[in-house]
Enzyme design. Structure first.
Site, PDB file in Angstrom:
ATOM      1  N   GLU A  67       3.822   4.475   4.524  1.00 26.71           N
ATOM      2  CA  GLU A  67       2.865   4.124   5.833  1.00 26.71           C
ATOM      3  C   GLU A  67       3.357   2.661   6.492  1.00 26.71           C
ATOM      4  O   GLU A  67       2.994   2.383   7.476  1.00 26.71           O
ATOM      5  CB  GLU A  67       1.323   3.825   5.131  1.00 26.71           C
ATOM      6  CG  GLU A  67       0.659   5.208   4.730  1.00 26.71           C
ATOM      7  CD  GLU A  67       0.442   6.035   5.875  1.00 26.71           C
ATOM      8  OE1 GLU A  67       0.477   5.776   6.921  1.00 26.71           O
ATOM      9  OE2 GLU A  67       0.026   7.049   5.575  1.00 26.71           O
ATOM     10  N   GLU A 121       8.216  12.044 -16.471  1.00 22.71           N
ATOM     11  CA  GLU A 121       7.938  10.736 -16.994  1.00 22.71           C
ATOM     12  C   GLU A 121       8.440  10.193 -18.316  1.00 22.71           C
ATOM     13  O   GLU A 121       8.293   9.174 -18.551  1.00 22.71           O
ATOM     14  CB  GLU A 121       6.392  10.586 -16.797  1.00 22.71           C
ATOM     15  CG  GLU A 121       5.814  11.348 -18.046  1.00 22.71           C
ATOM     16  CD  GLU A 121       4.083  11.158 -17.541  1.00 22.71           C
ATOM     17  OE1 GLU A 121       3.440  10.552 -18.568  1.00 22.71           O
ATOM     18  OE2 GLU A 121       3.634  11.644 -16.403  1.00 22.71           O
TER      19      GLU A 121
END
Length: 264
Positions: free
Chosen positions: A73, A104
């Site tokens: 953004e 992960e």
């Protein structure tokens, strides 16, 4: 001890929604308690970024997606190149939409990905992990600290391993989730709020906002062009068509207003 929210399958839709909302109300209060640590982090980031430093977000699953979202953004909202705030997620872009098995679990992968992007002492690396136990994040922060790179963490468990690897640990203690273990809920909301605060405050201090307006936003659609033209009208008193022409000529509200004011 029985959960505050049990036998969910027996509740009405109204009861479920009220229960979720009641839990969500606790999140902003928990974030407020962490403002001193968030402030410390932003104060440390800004001088580094003014010298060319970057922010890296690292996370897995929901935490990783939130970091990528916040980073993505920044260019359209503030007109900064996409090289200044970078989101890394365990498992790469595939993991934005689909789980990537065991991505992960590597304590070395995050550090390798940072090294591939030439991470250095002007950069800040922020690990995001609701549980605070994600190896991908912990390992990256550990290597960063050894290399003299500023580290921070955003987690929802007090005294977790990721906090111990962070120069600036931010802990948002939101309590048990409405659906036990579903950290995309209150924990995810808390992380999103903190990321909003970090990036917004940083961009304001980087001079990317004037008043409370996004004067450097990218003109990627007609709605934003219209919004930018109206900002210029308010700032200069020009008519709308002239303001829009000036905006399209210079590419941002800030540049358009600056150029106009030079000739007054």
């Amino acid at each position: 001890m029985p959960s505050l929210h049990d036998h969910l399958e027996e509740k009405s839709v109204h009861e479920l929604l009220v229960g979720i909302n009641e839990e969500d109300k606790k999140v902003a209060v928990a974030v407020e308690k962490a403002i001193p640590q968030i402030e410390k982090l932003v104060e440390a980031i800004v001088p580094k970024m003014k010298r060319g430093g970057r922010i890296f977000y690292l996370g897995a699953g929901t935490s990783g997606r939130l970091g990528v979202l916040d980073a993505s953004e920044i260019p359209p909202t503030y007109g900064m190149p996409n090289t200044y705030v970078i989101g890394l997620i365990a498992g790469g872009d595939t993991a934005l939409r689909n789980p990537v098995e065991a991505a992960e679990d590597s304590a070395e992968k995050g550090w390798k990905e940072l090294c591939d992007r030439n991470v250095g002492p002007l950069d800040t690396v922020i690990g995001i992990a609701a549980s605070g136990t994600t190896p991908y994040v912990i390992g990256a922060l550990h290597h960063c600290r050894k290399a003299g790179i500023l580290t921070a963490s955003i987690s929802c468990n007090p005294g977790s391993p990721v906090s111990r690897e962070a120069d600036i640990p931010i802990e948002i203690i939101v309590g048990p989730e409405f659906v036990t273990g579903s950290t995309r809920m209150k924990s995810g909301t808390a992380q999103k709020l903190v990321l909003n605060m970090i990036s917004t405050a940083t961009m304001i201090k980087m001079g990317r906002v004037k008043g409370n307006r996004m004067v450097n936003m990218q003109l990627t659609n007609q709605k934003l062009i219209d919004r930018g033209a109206r900002m210029i009208v308010e700032e200069t008193g020009l008519d709308y068509d002239t303001a829009k022409e000036l905006l399209l000529l210079h590419g941002s509200v800030k540049k358009a207003v600056d150029e106009y004011m030079k000739h007054q």
